[in-house]
Design an enzyme around this catalytic site. Structure first.
Site, PDB file in Angstrom:
ATOM      1  N   HIS A 247       0.839  -1.210   0.000  1.00 36.08           N
ATOM      2  CA  HIS A 247       0.000   0.000   0.000  1.00 36.08           C
ATOM      3  C   HIS A 247       0.870   1.254   0.000  1.00 36.08           C
ATOM      4  CE1 HIS A 247      -3.012  -2.602   2.419  1.00 36.08           C
ATOM      5  NE2 HIS A 247      -3.576  -2.388   1.254  1.00 36.08           N
TER       6      HIS A 247
ATOM      7  N   LYS B  11     -18.329  -5.263   8.657  1.00 31.36           N
ATOM      8  CA  LYS B  11     -17.087  -6.048   8.632  1.00 31.36           C
ATOM      9  C   LYS B  11     -16.117  -5.525   9.688  1.00 31.36           C
ATOM     10  CE  LYS B  11     -13.591  -7.504   5.325  1.00 31.36           C
ATOM     11  NZ  LYS B  11     -12.933  -7.040   4.103  1.00 31.36           N
TER      12      LYS B  11
ATOM     13  N   ARG C 130      -1.668  -5.965  -8.394  1.00 32.41           N
ATOM     14  CA  ARG C 130      -0.576  -6.869  -8.027  1.00 32.41           C
ATOM     15  C   ARG C 130      -0.352  -7.939  -9.077  1.00 32.41           C
ATOM     16  NH1 ARG C 130      -3.126  -8.056  -2.232  1.00 32.41           N
ATOM     17  NH2 ARG C 130      -4.874  -8.133  -3.657  1.00 32.41           N
TER      18      ARG C 130
ATOM     19  N   SER D  16      -3.019  -7.606   3.130  1.00 27.84           N
ATOM     20  CA  SER D  16      -3.273  -7.445   4.567  1.00 27.84           C
ATOM     21  C   SER D  16      -3.762  -8.761   5.165  1.00 27.84           C
ATOM     22  CB  SER D  16      -4.335  -6.367   4.803  1.00 27.84           C
ATOM     23  OG  SER D  16      -3.918  -5.140   4.283  1.00 27.84           O
TER      24      SER D  16
HETATM   25  O1  PNS Z   1      -8.472  -2.529   0.361  1.00 32.90           O
HETATM   26  P1  PNS Z   1      -9.681  -3.038  -0.368  1.00 32.90           P
HETATM   27  O2  PNS Z   1     -10.580  -3.791   0.587  1.00 32.90           O
HETATM   28  O3  PNS Z   1      -9.312  -3.834  -1.589  1.00 32.90           O
HETATM   29  O4  PNS Z   1     -10.479  -1.740  -0.862  1.00 32.90           O
HETATM   30  C1  PNS Z   1     -11.720  -1.870  -1.518  1.00 32.90           C
HETATM   31  C2  PNS Z   1     -12.430  -0.511  -1.610  1.00 32.90           C
HETATM   32  C3  PNS Z   1     -12.538   0.144  -0.243  1.00 32.90           C
HETATM   33  C4  PNS Z   1     -11.683   0.398  -2.554  1.00 32.90           C
HETATM   34  C5  PNS Z   1     -13.850  -0.777  -2.209  1.00 32.90           C
HETATM   35  O5  PNS Z   1     -14.459  -1.822  -1.532  1.00 32.90           O
HETATM   36  C6  PNS Z   1     -14.751   0.445  -2.147  1.00 32.90           C
HETATM   37  O6  PNS Z   1     -14.558   1.399  -2.847  1.00 32.90           O
HETATM   38  N1  PNS Z   1     -15.757   0.373  -1.259  1.00 32.90           N
HETATM   39  C7  PNS Z   1     -16.678   1.462  -1.022  1.00 32.90           C
HETATM   40  C8  PNS Z   1     -18.076   1.085  -1.455  1.00 32.90           C
HETATM   41  C9  PNS Z   1     -18.258   1.275  -2.942  1.00 32.90           C
HETATM   42  O7  PNS Z   1     -18.091   2.348  -3.483  1.00 32.90           O
HETATM   43  N2  PNS Z   1     -18.616   0.168  -3.605  1.00 32.90           N
HETATM   44  C10 PNS Z   1     -18.849   0.147  -5.046  1.00 32.90           C
HETATM   45  C11 PNS Z   1     -17.540  -0.084  -5.801  1.00 32.90           C
HETATM   46  S1  PNS Z   1     -17.868  -0.129  -7.512  1.00 32.90           S
END
Ligand code: PNS
Length: 164
Positions: free
Chosen positions: A17, A41, A90, A127
């Site tokens: 990150h 969560k 990645r 993570s």
């Molecule tokens: O670190 P992560 O868990 O891979 O991050 C994922 C994240 C937070 C970027 C994604 O889940 C997100 O944007 N969540 C917010 C809710 C949202 O906008 N969902 C629709 C995505 S198209």
């Protein structure tokens, strides 16, 4: 001002990150690291602790701001006048999920996503793996910042996350 957002769960932040945030910091005037607050969560670290750690490990970058958000990323981006999301890729295994999120976000508000190819040194790093290894006493030094190592030790005991 050219501004971007690096969103994520960051539970906890890894060197993978941090690499993406550092590179975004060199490309934009301001980088907002946005930590998702997800009521359904429960993470290992609560959102305030994740933000505290992120502030600590990005202190050397003058143009990084840490915030949390709830709900849709596109809404957070609009409210904060941010036109671009930066995400690390990645491996091909990330691609399907990342592409569909990027396409959905673009459809919703026109929010753009730029992908950064993760440093190969960290291409296997997540993570979840860090937490799993640390919870069983494995050595995750070199994969997460020192402050994270210390917090993992607090959570899992002095045997865990060894090294450093
Ligand atoms: O670190 P992560 O868990 O891979 O991050 C994922 C994240 C937070 C970027 C994604 O889940 C997100 O944007 N969540 C917010 C809710 C949202 O906008 N969902 C629709 C995505 S198209």
């Amino acid at each position: 001002m050219r501004r971007c957002v690096c969103p994520g769960s960051f539970d906890p932040v890894t060197y993978g990150h941090l690499d993406v945030v550092e590179r975004a910091s060199g490309l934009y005037d301001e980088v907002v690291v946005a930590v998702l607050f997800n009521v359904s969560k429960k993470g290992l670290f609560d959102v305030d602790e994740r933000m505290e750690i992120l502030r600590d490990v990005t202190e050397h970058l003058g143009n990084v701001r840490i915030q949390s958000f709830e709900g849709l990323l596109v809404d957070f981006a609009s409210q904060n006048d941010i036109p671009v999301v930066i995400r690390g890729l990645r491996a091909v295994t990330d691609f399907d999920y990342e592409l569909s999120m990027a396409q959905m976000n673009h459809r919703l508000t026109g929010l753009e996503t730029f992908f950064v190819a993760t440093n190969p040194e960290y291409s296997y790093l997540s993570s979840s793996l860090v937490k799993e290894v640390a919870s069983h006493g494995g050595d995750v030094s070199g994969l997460v910042p020192k402050v994270v190592l210390e917090r993992l030790r607090e959570r899992f005991g002095s045997e865990s996350s060894a090294g450093a």
